[in-house]
Motif scaffolding. Structure first.
Motif, PDB file in Angstrom:
ATOM      1  N   VAL A 157       0.910  -1.252   0.128  1.00 15.22           N
ATOM      2  CA  VAL A 157      -0.095   0.013   0.076  1.00 15.22           C
ATOM      3  C   VAL A 157       0.759   1.222  -0.204  1.00 15.22           C
ATOM      4  O   VAL A 157       0.516   2.290  -0.695  1.00 15.22           O
ATOM      5  N   ILE A 158       1.992   1.328   0.604  1.00 15.97           N
ATOM      6  CA  ILE A 158       2.979   2.426   0.819  1.00 15.97           C
ATOM      7  C   ILE A 158       3.320   2.631  -0.875  1.00 15.97           C
ATOM      8  O   ILE A 158       3.609   3.877  -0.930  1.00 15.97           O
ATOM      9  N   LYS A 161       0.320   4.114  -2.954  1.00 17.17           N
ATOM     10  CA  LYS A 161      -0.508   5.247  -2.596  1.00 17.17           C
ATOM     11  C   LYS A 161       0.060   6.417  -3.349  1.00 17.17           C
ATOM     12  O   LYS A 161      -0.803   7.325  -3.771  1.00 17.17           O
ATOM     13  N   GLN A 166      -7.526   4.294  -6.905  1.00 23.90           N
ATOM     14  CA  GLN A 166      -8.281   4.000  -5.762  1.00 23.90           C
ATOM     15  C   GLN A 166      -8.178   2.427  -5.809  1.00 23.90           C
ATOM     16  O   GLN A 166      -7.798   1.721  -6.454  1.00 23.90           O
ATOM     17  N   LEU A 167      -7.955   1.981  -4.265  1.00 22.76           N
ATOM     18  CA  LEU A 167      -7.834   0.719  -4.083  1.00 22.76           C
ATOM     19  C   LEU A 167      -8.511  -0.077  -3.435  1.00 22.76           C
ATOM     20  O   LEU A 167      -9.670   0.127  -2.700  1.00 22.76           O
ATOM     21  N   GLY A 185      -6.295   2.455   3.974  1.00 19.33           N
ATOM     22  CA  GLY A 185      -6.698   3.430   2.964  1.00 19.33           C
ATOM     23  C   GLY A 185      -7.711   3.008   1.726  1.00 19.33           C
ATOM     24  O   GLY A 185      -7.943   3.773   0.942  1.00 19.33           O
ATOM     25  N   SER A 187     -10.535   1.890  -0.396  1.00 15.40           N
ATOM     26  CA  SER A 187     -11.939   2.456  -0.645  1.00 15.40           C
ATOM     27  C   SER A 187     -12.930   1.693  -0.912  1.00 15.40           C
ATOM     28  O   SER A 187     -14.385   2.185  -0.774  1.00 15.40           O
TER      29      SER A 187
END
Length: 414
Positions: A157-158, A161, A166-167, A185, A187
């Motif tokens: 994720v780092i 981002k 959009q994840l 984070g 969504s």
């Protein structure tokens, strides 16, 4: 494309939720029922045509309502002209992980994006350098969280981002996984975590749910209107909710319904029974779980009712029981209690009890069919369909789109 090819296509669906656990999309799964899922089809044009036709012939676009449909796209399908027949405003093209990020693929994705399609990249578990250019084109990145440890997921994720995408977390099977992905984070979320609540020891149905379920029993037992009114007298909140739902959902009348007796007269007892069943879900007290469960339960119940009518045309009691079985099958997820304990006091007949507790009998077979259409296991779906003579993939697909449209209309009623 032959008619036989269309008749053998299976449509499956899996729900996708947002951060507030609202149902916002479905992943639509298409597969030829005559082929093993592991086989690579060389009949891409026919497959593409069938999928495109599904949006017009089966009414999938209308059935989605405000939801979007995610569609898997392999390398061959990506280059099919048929792809461009899909309604770009309501579909997301999900580029499978097996598609190589070649210059030709990148150019094709650029063209599709310019044409107004939304692109997603499927099953991402690491950020590979060769996918960087493709990642710039997609709007949604689907992360398969199952093979990743907590640390690996955080590290991925780092890296993702800064790309501003959009994840979407897929294969989310527990509330703990959901909460972690929320913190990181994500969504969008795909999986049945919302249907697997933490079971609280000794938890019981609340008073309004008990009353609703008793009313369902009265309706199934053909109780007279006076008995129903007496059962509702101690429950003014339910009466108001029922009348509000009856008035707002619409029954083809311009009359304002002011009493239960009036509602029964205008709607008919079968329709009233359905609203009562759905109200059980709407009255669920678990934050965030009632809405998706309501929609899934409504779709499942309606699907089973339509298929029951297909199997036994004119047998209204069988269709009623099929709807009831579909709705009741998700009660354990809503309440957090085993199905046997939930239905013990309802006085359900043997056919319903056996379908819900053991998955046996024609109703049990219908329930297994409905569940496999939601799980995405289209091989199991084909096997379950084979146990129900008279039902074809085409009939199932039509029933699914009709049920989805019906349930979405309920879901839009606030």
């Amino acid at each position: 494309m032959s008619e036989d090819a269309a008749d053998q296509l299976f449509l499956g669906r899996q729900p996708i939720l947002d951060r507030e656990q609202r149902l916002v999309a479905y992943e639509l799964l298409f597969r030829n029922g005559t082929r093993n899922a592991a086989d690579v089809t060389d009949d891409v044009q026919a497959t593409a045509t069938v999928i495109a036709n599904a949006f017009s012939e089966l009414g999938v676009e209308a059935a989605l309502g405000t939801c979007r449909g995610f569609i898997n796209v392999d390398e061959q399908f990506l280059f099919s002209d048929m792809l461009e027949l899909l309604p770009r405003h309501c579909v997301v093209l999900e580029i499978l992980e097996t598609v190589p990020p070649s210059p030709a693929v990148v150019e094709r994705c650029k063209a599709l994006k310019a044409a107004g399609f939304t692109l997603a990249l499927d099953d991402v578990i690491q950020l590979q350098p060769e996918f960087v250019e493709l990642l710039t084109l997609v709007e949604i990145v689907k992360v398969d969280i199952q093979p990743l440890s907590r640390v690996q997921l955080m590290q991925l994720v780092i890296k993702l981002k800064p790309l501003g995408k959009q994840l979407l977390a897929e294969k989310v099977d527990s509330r703990e996984q959901m909460e972690l992905c929320l913190k990181l984070g994500f969504s969008l979320f795909q999986g049945y975590y919302f249907a697997k609540p933490t079971i609280i020891a000794g938890r019981k149905l609340d008073h309004s749910q008990v009353s609703l379920m008793k009313l369902m029993g009265l309706l199934l037992g053909d109780a007279d209107t006076g008995e129903l009114e007496e059962a509702l007298k101690p429950e003014p909140g339910l009466t108001v909710n029922l009348l509000r739902m009856t008035n707002s959902v619409g029954s083809g009348t311009t009359e304002t319904i002011t009493s239960l007796r009036h509602a029964i007269t205008v709607l008919g007892r079968r329709q009233l029974q359905r609203w009562l069943q759905l109200l059980v879900f709407a009255s669920g007290k678990q934050p965030g779980t009632s809405n998706p469960l309501l929609l899934i339960a409504a779709t499942r119940g309606r699907l089973m009712e339509l298929l029951a009518d297909e199997m036994r045309a004119g047998d209204a009691p069988f269709a009623d029981k099929a709807f009831m079985a579909g709705i009741m099958s998700l009660m354990p997820a809503l309440i957090g209690l085993p199905i046997g304990e939930l239905i013990a006091s309802l006085g359900l007949n043997t056919e319903l009890r056996e379908a819900l507790c053991d998955g046996s009998g024609p109703l049990g077979d219908l329930l297994c069919l409905a569940e496999s259409s939601e799980s995405g296991d289209l091989e199991q779906l084909a096997e379950n369909l084979g146990r129900l003579p008279g039902l074809t993939p085409k009939a199932l697909n039509r029933a699914q789109t009709s049920a989805l449209h019906w349930a979405n209309c309920i879901g839009q009623d606030k």
